[in-house]
Motif scaffolding. Sequence first.
Motif, PDB file in Angstrom:
ATOM      1  N   SER A  24      -3.985  -0.039  -2.401  1.00  0.00           N
ATOM      2  CA  SER A  24      -3.943  -0.760  -0.888  1.00  0.00           C
ATOM      3  C   SER A  24      -3.947  -2.195  -1.263  1.00  0.00           C
ATOM      4  CB  SER A  24      -5.171  -0.342  -0.114  1.00  0.00           C
ATOM      5  OG  SER A  24      -5.121   1.166   0.085  1.00  0.00           O
ATOM      6  N   ASP A  25      -2.946  -2.917  -0.480  1.00  0.00           N
ATOM      7  CA  ASP A  25      -2.887  -4.360  -0.669  1.00  0.00           C
ATOM      8  C   ASP A  25      -2.851  -4.659  -1.938  1.00  0.00           C
ATOM      9  OD1 ASP A  25      -3.446  -4.633   2.191  1.00  0.00           O
ATOM     10  OD2 ASP A  25      -5.552  -4.726   2.066  1.00  0.00           O
ATOM     11  N   TRP A  70      -4.191   7.782  -0.770  1.00  0.00           N
ATOM     12  CA  TRP A  70      -3.910   6.302  -1.182  1.00  0.00           C
ATOM     13  C   TRP A  70      -3.882   6.141  -2.428  1.00  0.00           C
ATOM     14  CZ3 TRP A  70      -1.392   3.438   2.450  1.00  0.00           C
ATOM     15  CH2 TRP A  70      -1.317   3.731   3.780  1.00  0.00           C
ATOM     16  N   SER A 127       0.834  -1.217  -0.253  1.00  0.00           N
ATOM     17  CA  SER A 127      -0.018  -0.278  -0.001  1.00  0.00           C
ATOM     18  C   SER A 127       0.882   1.194  -0.069  1.00  0.00           C
ATOM     19  CB  SER A 127      -0.761   0.129   1.308  1.00  0.00           C
ATOM     20  OG  SER A 127      -1.699  -1.150   1.212  1.00  0.00           O
ATOM     21  N   HIS A 128       0.359   2.232  -0.718  1.00  0.00           N
ATOM     22  CA  HIS A 128       1.135   3.364  -0.484  1.00  0.00           C
ATOM     23  C   HIS A 128       0.432   4.929  -0.775  1.00  0.00           C
ATOM     24  CE1 HIS A 128       5.206   5.364  -0.979  1.00  0.00           C
ATOM     25  NE2 HIS A 128       4.663   6.085  -1.808  1.00  0.00           N
ATOM     26  N   THR A 146       4.427   2.533   1.828  1.00  0.00           N
ATOM     27  CA  THR A 146       3.961   2.916   3.109  1.00  0.00           C
ATOM     28  C   THR A 146       3.702   1.576   3.809  1.00  0.00           C
ATOM     29  OG1 THR A 146       2.752   4.827   2.027  1.00  0.00           O
ATOM     30  CG2 THR A 146       2.307   4.367   4.196  1.00  0.00           C
ATOM     31  N   GLN A 147       3.089   0.600   3.198  1.00  0.00           N
ATOM     32  CA  GLN A 147       2.950  -0.590   3.883  1.00  0.00           C
ATOM     33  C   GLN A 147       3.396  -1.646   2.936  1.00  0.00           C
ATOM     34  OE1 GLN A 147      -1.235  -0.642   4.898  1.00  0.00           O
ATOM     35  NE2 GLN A 147      -1.154   1.126   6.264  1.00  0.00           N
TER      36      GLN A 147
END
Length: 620
Positions: free
Chosen positions: A20-21, A17, A10-11, A56-57
Amino acid sequence: MSILATEQVSHSFNDRWLFSDLHFALQKGDRVALVGINGTGKSTLLKILAEQVVPTQGKVVKERGIKIGFLSQEPDFSGLDTVNDFIYSADNEQQQLIKAYENLLNSDKIDQDKLTELTDKLSAAEAWEYEHNIKTILNRLQISNFDQAIDSLSGGQKKRLSLAKLLIDEPDVYILDEPTNHLDIETIEWLEKLLTTGSKTVLLVTHDRYFLDNVCTEIRELDKGEIYTYKGNYTYFLEKKAEREAMDIASAEKARNLLRRELEWMRRQPQARGTKSKARIDAYYELEDKAKGPRKNETVQLSVKVSRQGSKILELDNVTKAFSAEPIISDFSYTFKKRDRIGLAGKNGTGKSTFLNLVTGIQSADTGSIVVGETTIFGYYKQGGLQFKEEDRVLDVVKNVAEYIEMANGDVITASQLLTLFLFPPEKQYNMVSKLSGGEKKRLQLMRVLMSIPNFLILDEPSNDLDIDTLNVLEEFLENYTGVLLLVSHDRYLIDKLTDQLFIFEGNGNIRIYNGNYADYKLEIEQIAREEKEKSKTIQQQKPTEKVAEKKKLTYKEQREYESLEEEIDLIENSIKEQTTLLNTLSDHNKITEVALEIEKLQEELDKKSERWLELAEYI
């Protein structure tokens, strides 16, 4: 098995965003094009996969020992002074030997002992073929001055230098962000062949539809944070995307109709009543999300009213221009006519941008005359970036040119409506220009030029950094444009679609006027090349008998071998064409690898037989 992939990545960017995912994976031999409108996060995803940006994630996983080559839109040369420093990696033994060898050859006094030592080392390292490949790549990308300071290079030269380095390093995965920007058409066609030779793994973002079709076997679209995969070429992608969007619109419309009934039910129920169906309430909120889906767009034909154009538009009479005694344009004459649609083609550095500057009066001709008609209004889109203030909003940048624009049918649309047609939705129109992506800024710059309603439109590489969706809008606009169009572009699809005449810059100041588009010109060039080859072959076969007598005569066995080689070479060439065509239609990774290896084997066989044929031909 994937050799490079994201895991629940995710960024976010500017408090928004992008995705995501997200799961995105590449297998060995994949050749994938990533498409999507500007601002969706294509370049960011490439940087994440190339480990240039930390998401980010989530994380990126890759096969152990794999080498990734990344071509950025804005290459980083920090810590390097000259072209030579960048080209030859300090940790690559072969490259360092080649660098030392080239430096020695270019020195004023050559140390023969050192030359012998380097020659032996190059042979031991089996680096001679590598040295030849490096020279081929550098020559193709017009890189010759290795002592030049990197800081003195233009943006286009830096992009070509970065591409050269990536190709020289021969990575396991090629990640390319707009690789055709700043390349001329001949170099783009060479790059296509290079990337499709062998079983290279390629992921690229490009606006060049011919390049996309010729290189990639799969298209993945990044849309609203989701990845959609299409096995096939760009035309197939457009068809399937249209089907998907139609289904999404139909589903959203159905949800909106049902939502109206459910909304009445929700309103009728007492707020404090505990017996209200929890499942139905949950379904209502789920339905509300579905109802926010896409709506059917009302299409507007982008045909604007242009300023009146008189009989005299623009006349060039015996125009000549040179820099440092080097001819750029020599004795060129042309009288522009109404509805002229002309493409400028030729290698980089042959004078296309200079020609545009002469036409618009930015530069003056050395000799000859350039006469502009009294009613001619130029609209000039240059390659330079958009000038704006940090506090400027997107809508204000356009309204500073005009509040509204008149269409050809007399209708009037506002600056906001035109922005929407050019893929700037209302919520983005009030954003600061500083928050736009590079491609979005280019799109806004282009809109400013179009809103001035010129009757002589000049576009210098308008497709650089624009996404394909924006190019489709631009093409529609230009197809309905009634003024004179002068277009410089390395995008063969754009030139073919929008022009019917070419000014071909051949170098040394020569400009050839060609009636037809680039596809016509390319076919003519290929036909001439075939005829020259046949002519050369005929001359070779018709050499005087006294010269033949001086040479060794072929034995009967060698004569038969020579005749059979011609047939064998034709068969192998046809097989390579068939296998290459097959390769571009495949989606199975194992089959792609198998066919690619077969092409490589055929090419090696062709080289050997061609070399033997030339050897025997000497004695015919």
